[in-house]
Design a protein around this motif. Sequence first.
Motif, PDB file in Angstrom:
ATOM      1  N   ILE A 342       0.685  -1.784   0.323  1.00  0.00           N
ATOM      2  CA  ILE A 342      -0.127   0.391   0.313  1.00  0.00           C
ATOM      3  C   ILE A 342       0.813   1.096  -0.391  1.00  0.00           C
ATOM      4  CG2 ILE A 342      -1.195   1.716   1.462  1.00  0.00           C
ATOM      5  CD1 ILE A 342      -2.892  -1.409   2.629  1.00  0.00           C
ATOM      6  N   LEU A 343       1.895   1.376   0.637  1.00  0.00           N
ATOM      7  CA  LEU A 343       2.290   2.921   0.786  1.00  0.00           C
ATOM      8  C   LEU A 343       3.553   2.796  -0.342  1.00  0.00           C
ATOM      9  CD1 LEU A 343       3.442   1.728   4.711  1.00  0.00           C
ATOM     10  CD2 LEU A 343       1.983   3.539   3.459  1.00  0.00           C
ATOM     11  N   THR A 344       3.583   1.866  -0.902  1.00  0.00           N
ATOM     12  CA  THR A 344       4.816   1.998  -1.971  1.00  0.00           C
ATOM     13  C   THR A 344       3.696   2.173  -3.684  1.00  0.00           C
ATOM     14  OG1 THR A 344       5.222  -0.411  -2.596  1.00  0.00           O
ATOM     15  CG2 THR A 344       6.898   0.438  -1.435  1.00  0.00           C
ATOM     16  N   ASN A 345       1.602   2.264  -3.528  1.00  0.00           N
ATOM     17  CA  ASN A 345       1.524   2.584  -4.455  1.00  0.00           C
ATOM     18  C   ASN A 345       1.372   1.340  -5.475  1.00  0.00           C
ATOM     19  OD1 ASN A 345       0.393   5.425  -3.360  1.00  0.00           O
ATOM     20  ND2 ASN A 345       2.774   5.886  -4.197  1.00  0.00           N
ATOM     21  N   LYS A 346       1.368  -0.097  -4.590  1.00  0.00           N
ATOM     22  CA  LYS A 346       0.766  -1.107  -5.354  1.00  0.00           C
ATOM     23  C   LYS A 346      -0.561  -1.219  -5.091  1.00  0.00           C
ATOM     24  CE  LYS A 346       5.227  -1.582  -6.277  1.00  0.00           C
ATOM     25  NZ  LYS A 346       6.105  -0.641  -5.524  1.00  0.00           N
ATOM     26  N   LYS A 347      -0.933  -1.978  -6.342  1.00  0.00           N
ATOM     27  CA  LYS A 347      -2.392  -2.301  -6.378  1.00  0.00           C
ATOM     28  C   LYS A 347      -2.243  -2.940  -5.308  1.00  0.00           C
ATOM     29  CE  LYS A 347      -6.750  -2.796  -9.503  1.00  0.00           C
ATOM     30  NZ  LYS A 347      -7.052  -3.692 -10.898  1.00  0.00           N
ATOM     31  N   VAL A 348      -4.288  -2.978  -4.016  1.00  0.00           N
ATOM     32  CA  VAL A 348      -4.273  -3.634  -3.078  1.00  0.00           C
ATOM     33  C   VAL A 348      -5.685  -3.257  -3.276  1.00  0.00           C
ATOM     34  CG1 VAL A 348      -4.197  -3.849  -0.697  1.00  0.00           C
ATOM     35  CG2 VAL A 348      -1.711  -3.632  -2.455  1.00  0.00           C
ATOM     36  N   ASN A 349      -6.645  -3.548  -3.183  1.00  0.00           N
ATOM     37  CA  ASN A 349      -8.154  -3.298  -3.674  1.00  0.00           C
ATOM     38  C   ASN A 349      -8.554  -3.492  -1.489  1.00  0.00           C
ATOM     39  OD1 ASN A 349      -8.080  -2.766  -5.631  1.00  0.00           O
ATOM     40  ND2 ASN A 349      -8.686  -5.379  -6.153  1.00  0.00           N
ATOM     41  N   SER A 350      -9.360  -3.064  -1.206  1.00  0.00           N
ATOM     42  CA  SER A 350     -10.617  -2.832  -0.135  1.00  0.00           C
ATOM     43  C   SER A 350     -11.018  -4.805  -0.295  1.00  0.00           C
ATOM     44  CB  SER A 350     -11.286  -2.015   0.018  1.00  0.00           C
ATOM     45  OG  SER A 350     -11.151  -1.320   0.360  1.00  0.00           O
ATOM     46  N   GLY A 351     -11.102  -5.025   0.823  1.00  0.00           N
ATOM     47  CA  GLY A 351     -11.721  -6.328   1.018  1.00  0.00           C
ATOM     48  C   GLY A 351     -11.040  -7.542   2.318  1.00  0.00           C
ATOM     49  N   ARG A 352     -11.582  -8.453   2.130  1.00  0.00           N
ATOM     50  CA  ARG A 352     -11.229  -9.414   3.096  1.00  0.00           C
ATOM     51  C   ARG A 352     -10.654 -11.096   1.916  1.00  0.00           C
ATOM     52  NH1 ARG A 352     -15.312  -9.956   8.738  1.00  0.00           N
ATOM     53  NH2 ARG A 352     -14.095  -8.137   9.503  1.00  0.00           N
ATOM     54  N   SER A 353      -9.747 -11.613   2.964  1.00  0.00           N
ATOM     55  CA  SER A 353      -8.629 -12.789   2.630  1.00  0.00           C
ATOM     56  C   SER A 353      -8.564 -13.609   3.548  1.00  0.00           C
ATOM     57  CB  SER A 353      -7.836 -12.517   1.204  1.00  0.00           C
ATOM     58  OG  SER A 353      -8.247 -11.639   0.438  1.00  0.00           O
ATOM     59  N   TYR A 354      -8.594 -15.486   2.677  1.00  0.00           N
ATOM     60  CA  TYR A 354      -8.424 -15.449   3.809  1.00  0.00           C
ATOM     61  C   TYR A 354      -6.987 -17.066   3.746  1.00  0.00           C
ATOM     62  CZ  TYR A 354     -12.506 -15.017   6.806  1.00  0.00           C
ATOM     63  OH  TYR A 354     -13.969 -14.496   7.237  1.00  0.00           O
ATOM     64  N   VAL A 355      -6.278 -16.719   4.740  1.00  0.00           N
ATOM     65  CA  VAL A 355      -4.583 -17.718   4.256  1.00  0.00           C
ATOM     66  C   VAL A 355      -5.442 -18.536   5.137  1.00  0.00           C
ATOM     67  CG1 VAL A 355      -2.502 -17.542   4.032  1.00  0.00           C
ATOM     68  CG2 VAL A 355      -3.915 -15.693   3.768  1.00  0.00           C
ATOM     69  N   ASP A 356      -6.126 -19.375   5.192  1.00  0.00           N
ATOM     70  CA  ASP A 356      -6.453 -20.984   6.568  1.00  0.00           C
ATOM     71  C   ASP A 356      -5.130 -22.085   5.418  1.00  0.00           C
ATOM     72  OD1 ASP A 356      -7.806 -22.654   7.602  1.00  0.00           O
ATOM     73  OD2 ASP A 356      -9.308 -21.546   7.641  1.00  0.00           O
ATOM     74  N   LEU A 357      -4.427 -22.286   6.530  1.00  0.00           N
ATOM     75  CA  LEU A 357      -3.577 -23.178   6.594  1.00  0.00           C
ATOM     76  C   LEU A 357      -4.489 -24.337   6.525  1.00  0.00           C
ATOM     77  CD1 LEU A 357      -0.147 -21.862   7.898  1.00  0.00           C
ATOM     78  CD2 LEU A 357      -1.336 -21.059   5.597  1.00  0.00           C
ATOM     79  N   ASP A 358      -4.908 -24.625   7.611  1.00  0.00           N
ATOM     80  CA  ASP A 358      -5.538 -26.299   7.683  1.00  0.00           C
ATOM     81  C   ASP A 358      -6.864 -26.947   6.787  1.00  0.00           C
ATOM     82  OD1 ASP A 358      -4.735 -26.955  10.283  1.00  0.00           O
ATOM     83  OD2 ASP A 358      -6.069 -25.306  11.479  1.00  0.00           O
ATOM     84  N   GLN A 359      -7.668 -25.749   6.358  1.00  0.00           N
ATOM     85  CA  GLN A 359      -8.227 -25.586   4.995  1.00  0.00           C
ATOM     86  C   GLN A 359      -7.503 -25.907   3.834  1.00  0.00           C
ATOM     87  OE1 GLN A 359     -10.990 -22.941   3.607  1.00  0.00           O
ATOM     88  NE2 GLN A 359     -12.029 -23.917   4.337  1.00  0.00           N
ATOM     89  N   TYR A 360      -6.456 -25.023   4.229  1.00  0.00           N
ATOM     90  CA  TYR A 360      -5.246 -25.059   2.140  1.00  0.00           C
ATOM     91  C   TYR A 360      -5.075 -26.318   1.895  1.00  0.00           C
ATOM     92  CZ  TYR A 360      -1.894 -24.211  -1.227  1.00  0.00           C
ATOM     93  OH  TYR A 360      -1.383 -24.461  -2.088  1.00  0.00           O
ATOM     94  N   PHE A 361      -4.236 -26.745   3.361  1.00  0.00           N
ATOM     95  CA  PHE A 361      -3.779 -28.309   3.642  1.00  0.00           C
ATOM     96  C   PHE A 361      -4.939 -30.147   3.767  1.00  0.00           C
ATOM     97  CE2 PHE A 361       0.176 -26.117   4.130  1.00  0.00           C
ATOM     98  CZ  PHE A 361       0.457 -25.853   2.793  1.00  0.00           C
ATOM     99  N   ASN A 362      -5.784 -29.055   4.262  1.00  0.00           N
ATOM    100  CA  ASN A 362      -7.238 -29.905   4.796  1.00  0.00           C
ATOM    101  C   ASN A 362      -6.509 -31.006   6.134  1.00  0.00           C
ATOM    102  OD1 ASN A 362      -9.897 -31.831   4.547  1.00  0.00           O
ATOM    103  ND2 ASN A 362      -8.669 -33.258   3.168  1.00  0.00           N
ATOM    104  N   SER A 363      -5.674 -30.380   6.488  1.00  0.00           N
ATOM    105  CA  SER A 363      -5.404 -30.968   7.966  1.00  0.00           C
ATOM    106  C   SER A 363      -6.289 -31.396   9.341  1.00  0.00           C
ATOM    107  CB  SER A 363      -4.879 -30.227   8.652  1.00  0.00           C
ATOM    108  OG  SER A 363      -4.211 -30.822  10.012  1.00  0.00           O
ATOM    109  N   ASN A 364      -6.565 -32.456   9.420  1.00  0.00           N
ATOM    110  CA  ASN A 364      -7.814 -33.252  10.146  1.00  0.00           C
ATOM    111  C   ASN A 364      -9.324 -33.156   9.344  1.00  0.00           C
ATOM    112  OD1 ASN A 364      -6.108 -34.994  11.765  1.00  0.00           O
ATOM    113  ND2 ASN A 364      -5.792 -32.404  11.977  1.00  0.00           N
ATOM    114  N   ASN A 365      -9.254 -32.857   8.053  1.00  0.00           N
ATOM    115  CA  ASN A 365     -10.404 -32.352   8.009  1.00  0.00           C
ATOM    116  C   ASN A 365     -11.602 -31.248   8.591  1.00  0.00           C
ATOM    117  OD1 ASN A 365     -10.560 -33.471   5.395  1.00  0.00           O
ATOM    118  ND2 ASN A 365     -11.002 -35.471   6.754  1.00  0.00           N
ATOM    119  N   GLU A 366     -10.172 -30.050   9.681  1.00  0.00           N
ATOM    120  CA  GLU A 366     -10.945 -29.024  10.414  1.00  0.00           C
ATOM    121  C   GLU A 366     -10.741 -28.389  10.410  1.00  0.00           C
ATOM    122  OE1 GLU A 366     -10.894 -29.661  14.771  1.00  0.00           O
ATOM    123  OE2 GLU A 366      -8.429 -29.028  13.986  1.00  0.00           O
ATOM    124  N   SER A 367     -11.580 -26.809   9.976  1.00  0.00           N
ATOM    125  CA  SER A 367     -10.921 -25.568   9.214  1.00  0.00           C
ATOM    126  C   SER A 367     -10.827 -24.620  10.747  1.00  0.00           C
ATOM    127  CB  SER A 367     -12.233 -24.749   8.159  1.00  0.00           C
ATOM    128  OG  SER A 367     -13.654 -25.007   8.726  1.00  0.00           O
TER     129      SER A 367
END
Length: 367
Positions: A342-367
């Motif tokens: 943001i501070l170096t004027n790259k394109k970053v939009n408003s909004g929400r993002s999830y970096v859910d490691l459990d979901q991504y790697f399907n660890s124990n099928n638990e989110s």
Amino acid sequence: MNFIKDLDLTSQIDALILKPAEFSDFELLQKIKGLPFISVIDEIESQVSELVKMKNPTKYFSPSELLKEAEMFLSKFDKEKYGVWVYYPWKNSLVHLLPEEDFIAVRTVRNKYKITEEEQMELARKKIGIIGLSVGQSVAISLAIERSFGELRIADFDTLELGNMNRLRSSVTNIGIEKTKLVKREIAEIDPFLKVTIFEVGLTDENIDSFFVEGGKLDLLIEECDNIKVKIQSRLKARSLEIPVIMDTSDRGLLDIERFDLERNRPLFHGFLSKFGSEDELLGKLDTIKYEVLMAILDYEKISKRGKDSLQELGKTITSWPQLGSSVIMGGAMCAHFARKILTNKKVNSGRSYVDLDQYFNSNNES
């Protein structure tokens, strides 16, 4: 020692930078060196060796050649008066460092070209505010390591407790010390030339204007506090000043960005609070709907299963919503990453993002 008292070093908040080429600083340096409890750390040859390598990137130096180059470089100066000495009163330590410009260049040399020289210079002019020092501590240290600000303003009213230390990197010797003071100290030990301004009572009605605009308007706010009222107030203030806001919640890797600098009329929290009426009325009735507002902010249906289980136990078997050190550290890094963009004027939009490691790697099928 009177000279320490006169310099107000007994508060043990600030590092003292001495420029021994100046007579008064050289005199004070000798006095501090003469104290029986002071640890003197002088590794200036090592730093000069790094400086030599940095200035000669195409040349290979053997260890003996590099040592000779460093000795030749330092022979041009009175070694004790070269560079700066930094006194850290909370550690009773005195450290010999390169001059500021060279120190910064060597310390950030491995940022290149991940961060360009122009971007590094731009970041050095930026002012960032952080409210809350759980995730906020990790954000602050990540920003300091990358040298992504010129001034950092940190607000938190709390002191370090043993129960904080599952997610805050610190020492048991620091229990009872203000979190703002601890973060300022840690940054000073990484880079004594960075400016850190502390608001040790947290963000209040009395100091909110100072936090946002005194000494220059903030370029970015990172909000990581637990207080719902402060979450809302700080966003209202940020929006009125067109300051972007970043938040991490330490659950499912949720990162929240509100570009009030680009969208002057954007609703708070992406409109999640609109069901409670107008924003002007919200603060007045907050005490009666605080829990409902919190669930709306967190988007309850998207909270992890264990996060929801924890919420059910609040006031029963636990007193606050759990956070894990791994999640806090990851959140700090993500906030620092998007702050830089943001501070170096790259394109970053408003909004929400999830970096859910459990979901991504399907660890124990638990989110």
